[in-house]
Motif scaffolding. Structure first.
Motif, PDB file in Angstrom:
ATOM      1  N   ALA A 187     -26.587  96.191 -17.607  1.00 12.42           N
ATOM      2  CA  ALA A 187     -26.005  94.847 -17.558  1.00 12.42           C
ATOM      3  C   ALA A 187     -24.652  94.874 -18.243  1.00 12.42           C
ATOM      4  N   ALA A 188     -23.676  94.223 -17.634  1.00 14.44           N
ATOM      5  CA  ALA A 188     -22.333  94.120 -18.201  1.00 14.44           C
ATOM      6  C   ALA A 188     -22.104  92.688 -18.661  1.00 14.44           C
ATOM      7  N   VAL A 189     -21.687  92.523 -19.904  1.00 12.06           N
ATOM      8  CA  VAL A 189     -21.362  91.199 -20.450  1.00 12.06           C
ATOM      9  C   VAL A 189     -19.844  91.094 -20.495  1.00 12.06           C
ATOM     10  N   LEU A 190     -19.288  90.193 -19.698  1.00 12.98           N
ATOM     11  CA  LEU A 190     -17.839  90.086 -19.544  1.00 12.98           C
ATOM     12  C   LEU A 190     -17.256  88.973 -20.404  1.00 12.98           C
ATOM     13  N   ALA A 191     -15.947  89.088 -20.672  1.00  9.48           N
ATOM     14  CA  ALA A 191     -15.224  88.065 -21.434  1.00  9.48           C
ATOM     15  C   ALA A 191     -14.405  87.195 -20.499  1.00  9.48           C
ATOM     16  N   CYS A 192     -14.868  87.035 -19.262  1.00 10.14           N
ATOM     17  CA  CYS A 192     -14.173  86.232 -18.258  1.00 10.14           C
ATOM     18  C   CYS A 192     -15.212  85.717 -17.270  1.00 10.14           C
ATOM     19  N   GLY A 193     -14.753  85.013 -16.245  1.00  9.46           N
ATOM     20  CA  GLY A 193     -15.673  84.576 -15.203  1.00  9.46           C
ATOM     21  C   GLY A 193     -16.291  85.772 -14.509  1.00  9.46           C
ATOM     22  N   VAL A 194     -17.592  85.724 -14.250  1.00 13.05           N
ATOM     23  CA  VAL A 194     -18.269  86.885 -13.679  1.00 13.05           C
ATOM     24  C   VAL A 194     -17.927  87.092 -12.209  1.00 13.05           C
ATOM     25  N   ASP A 195     -17.210  86.142 -11.618  1.00 14.85           N
ATOM     26  CA  ASP A 195     -16.803  86.290 -10.220  1.00 14.85           C
ATOM     27  C   ASP A 195     -15.486  87.037 -10.071  1.00 14.85           C
ATOM     28  N   ARG A 196     -14.812  87.329 -11.203  1.00 14.46           N
ATOM     29  CA  ARG A 196     -13.545  88.063 -11.140  1.00 14.46           C
ATOM     30  C   ARG A 196     -13.617  89.239 -12.116  1.00 14.46           C
ATOM     31  N   PRO A 197     -14.020  90.411 -11.621  1.00 12.85           N
ATOM     32  CA  PRO A 197     -14.232  91.566 -12.505  1.00 12.85           C
ATOM     33  C   PRO A 197     -12.993  91.915 -13.321  1.00 12.85           C
ATOM     34  N   TYR A 198     -13.239  92.254 -14.580  1.00 10.79           N
ATOM     35  CA  TYR A 198     -12.166  92.699 -15.469  1.00 10.79           C
ATOM     36  C   TYR A 198     -12.727  93.817 -16.344  1.00 10.79           C
ATOM     37  N   PRO A 199     -11.954  94.925 -16.509  1.00 13.63           N
ATOM     38  CA  PRO A 199     -10.608  95.174 -16.022  1.00 13.63           C
ATOM     39  C   PRO A 199     -10.570  95.433 -14.508  1.00 13.63           C
ATOM     40  N   PRO A 200      -9.409  95.179 -13.867  1.00 19.36           N
ATOM     41  CA  PRO A 200      -9.316  95.361 -12.411  1.00 19.36           C
ATOM     42  C   PRO A 200      -9.704  96.756 -11.953  1.00 19.36           C
ATOM     43  N   GLY A 201      -9.394  97.770 -12.765  1.00 17.12           N
ATOM     44  CA  GLY A 201      -9.751  99.134 -12.407  1.00 17.12           C
ATOM     45  C   GLY A 201     -11.240  99.391 -12.346  1.00 17.12           C
ATOM     46  N   HIS A 202     -12.049  98.473 -12.880  1.00 16.87           N
ATOM     47  CA  HIS A 202     -13.507  98.610 -12.842  1.00 16.87           C
ATOM     48  C   HIS A 202     -14.147  97.641 -11.855  1.00 16.87           C
ATOM     49  N   THR A 203     -13.346  97.141 -10.917  1.00 12.51           N
ATOM     50  CA  THR A 203     -13.894  96.203  -9.928  1.00 12.51           C
ATOM     51  C   THR A 203     -15.056  96.824  -9.170  1.00 12.51           C
ATOM     52  N   GLY A 204     -14.871  98.066  -8.702  1.00  9.47           N
ATOM     53  CA  GLY A 204     -15.943  98.735  -7.972  1.00  9.47           C
ATOM     54  C   GLY A 204     -17.179  98.929  -8.823  1.00  9.47           C
ATOM     55  N   LEU A 205     -16.983  99.338 -10.078  1.00  8.98           N
ATOM     56  CA  LEU A 205     -18.115  99.560 -10.976  1.00  8.98           C
ATOM     57  C   LEU A 205     -18.853  98.259 -11.251  1.00  8.98           C
ATOM     58  N   ILE A 206     -18.133  97.199 -11.549  1.00  7.95           N
ATOM     59  CA  ILE A 206     -18.783  95.923 -11.873  1.00  7.95           C
ATOM     60  C   ILE A 206     -19.496  95.348 -10.656  1.00  7.95           C
ATOM     61  N   ASN A 207     -18.906  95.518  -9.469  1.00 11.20           N
ATOM     62  CA  ASN A 207     -19.601  95.071  -8.256  1.00 11.20           C
ATOM     63  C   ASN A 207     -20.891  95.863  -8.044  1.00 11.20           C
TER      64      ASN A 207
END
Length: 395
Positions: A187-207
Motif C-alpha cells: 500500500a502506498a500512502v500519498l501526500a496528494c490526491g490519489v487520482d494523480r500519482p506523485y512523483p510523476p516518474g512513479h506513475t506506472g508503479l503507483i498505478n
C-alpha cells in the motif's frame, strides 16, 4: 437521496449523507494533521464545523482572524459532491472514521487523526492494516539501501505481511517493487490526491499498486503535494502499521519523522544498519542508539511485530568438524603448534591434563586424521590446519 446529485448543502441531507459530505468538505478545507480542526470536529461534530465555515461570520476558537478568513475562503469554493463524483470516476472511494473499512489504529493520532481517507484499490484497508509493516528510507538511497529494501519487502510479503510505504523514489519505490515482485501486498500512502500519482516518474508503479494493492491519501482528488504535506503524511504511515523499518536515512531524512511518530504511538521501530562512514546511514544509527531495534532481514522484523511464536531462526556460524570433538580432545588438539612437533608430555602440559590422557586423545586425533606421530613428537596434519585454522595458516 444521492449525496453526489442532491442540490441541498451537506447539512441538509439525510444524516448519513450529510455526515459523509461534511467530512469530504472538510478534507478540502482543513489541512491534514491540523489538530485544531480535529478538535473542532471532535467537540462540535462535522456538521456544525461545516456550518460555521460556510457562514464565515464568527470564528471557531483556537485560530487567528487571518487564518479563519483563509479557511472560509477555501470553504467558499469547496464542493464535496464534485469531489465524490471525480473520485468515483477514478475508482476512488472515501473511507470515513467509524465505518466498517476504517482502521481503528488511526484513532491513536487523537485530534491529528485524518478526517477521512481516499482509497484507490480493491482490498479492505482495515483488514490489510491489521498485518502491515512500514518500510521507509532515503529517496537518494545507495544500491545497498535499494537492495535491502527490496529483499526486506519481498520477505515480508512472502510471510503474508502488507508492506506500506510512501510511493517516493529510492527506498519507498524499492520496497513497493519488492512486495509486488514477490506476488505480495503493498500500500502506498500519498501526500496528494490519489487520482494523480506523485512523483510523476512513479506513475506506472503507483498505478500498478492500485491494481494489485491500495493507494491511500488524506487529500481530495486533484490536490497537489507540498513539503509540509509530505511530513504530515508520515504520521499516517506510522499509525497505520504495526511497526516501521528505516533502511537508510540521513540526519534530516523525512523517514525519521515516520520512525519517531511510530515511537510516540507505541509502535515498533526498527533500523537496518549501514556503513559507519555513510551519511545515509547516520540517521538510522542514531535511531539504533535509542529505542529502535536492529534488524537485518524479514524474519527479524516479523519476530518483533508478529504474533507469539513467529521467531526468526537461530543465527550461528558454520559448524566445523572440530566442533564435534569432545571438549578435552579439542584442548589437546589446540595444544599442538601450527609448525613443528611437540611431545605428548608437552601437549599434556599445554592442555592442562595428564600424560596418559593426552596420549589417549592424541591417538584418537590420529585416527580422525588430525595429527601425525613422528618418533616421540606429534604434529598437525594438513587436514587439521584447514579445519582448525580455516585454511589461513598460523593465527
Amino acid at each position: 437521496m444521492d449525496p453526489e446529485t442532491s442540490p441541498a448543502g451537506p447539512d441538509r441531507e439525510h444524516p448519513e449523507d450529510a455526515g459523509l459530505l461534511g467530512l469530504v468538505f472538510l478534507t478540502r478545507v482543513i489541512e491534514p494533521g491540523d489538530e485544531t480542526g480535529g478538535r473542532w470536529v471532535r467537540e462540535r461534530g462535522a456538521a456544525e464545523v461545516v456550518r460555521r465555515l460556510r457562514e464565515g461570520a464568527r470564528a471557531l476558537p483556537g485560530v487567528s482572524a487571518k487564518r479563519w478568513a483563509g479557511l472560509c475562503a477555501r470553504a467558499a469554493v469547496a464542493d464535496p459532491r464534485r469531489d465524490l463524483a471525480v473520485a468515483r470516476a477514478a475508482g476512488v472511494r472515501f473511507v470515513a472514521p467509524g465505518t466498517a473499512e476504517w482502521p481503528g489504529q488511526l484513532d491513536d493520532l487523537g485530534d491529528a487523526r485524518p478526517l477521512g481517507l481516499w482509497v484507490r484499490g480493491g482490498p479492505s484497508l482495515r483488514m490489510w492494516a491489521l498485518r502491515s509493516v512500514a518500510v521507509v528510507g532515503a529517496r537518494a538511497c545507495t544500491e545497498y539501501g535499494a537492495h535491502m529494501a527490496t529483499t526486506l519487502a519481498a520477505g515480508l510479503a512472502e510471510r503474508g505481511w502488507v508492506v506500506v510505504s510512501g510511493g517516493a523514489y529510492g527506498v519507498d519505490g524499492a520496497a513497493h517493487r519488492g512486495a509486488l515482485g514477490a506476488g505480495g501486498a503493498t500500500a502506498a500512502v500519498l501526500a496528494c490526491g490519489v487520482d494523480r500519482p506523485y512523483p510523476p516518474g512513479h506513475t506506472g508503479l503507483i498505478n500498478r499498486i492500485a491494481e494489485q494493492g491500495l493507494v491511500v491519501g488524506e487529500l481530495p482528488p486533484g490536490d497537489h503535494p507540498t513539503p509540509s504535506r509530505f511530513i504530515l503524511r508520515n504520521r499516517v504511515i506510522a499509525a497505520l502499521t504495526r511497526g516501521t523499518v528505516v533502511v537508510e536515512a540521513a540526519y534530516r531524512s523525512g523517514s525519521l519523522v515516520t520512525a519517531r511518530a511510530a515511537q510516540r504511538l507505541g509502535r515498533h521501530t526498527m533500523g537496518v544498519p549501514g556503513p559507519a562512514t555513510s551519511a545515509l546511514s547516520a540517521g538510522v544509527h542514531e535511531l539504533l542508539r535509542g529505542d529502535a531495534v536492529l534488524v537485518g532481514d524479514a524474519a527479524e522484523v516479523v519476530e518483533l511485530v508478529g504474533d507469539m511464536g513467529e521467531l526468526s531462526p537461530e543465527r550461528r556460524g558454520p559448524v566445523l568438524p572440530t566442533d564435534l570433538l569432545e571438549s578435552r580432545t579439542r584442548h589437546v588438539l589446540a595444544a599442538l603448534p601450527a609448525r613443528g612437533t611437540v611431545t605428548a608430555t608437552e601437549a599434556a602440559r599445554r592442555a592442562q591434563t595428564t600424560g596418559d590422557d593426552a596420549i589417549a586423545r592424541l591417538y584418537e586425533l590420529r585416527a580422525l586424521g588430525y595429527v601425525e606421530r613422528h618418533g616421540d613428537g606429534w604434529k598437525l596434519t594438513r587436514q587439521a590446519m584447514i579445519s582448525v585454522r580455516g585454511g589461513r595458516g598460523p593465527c
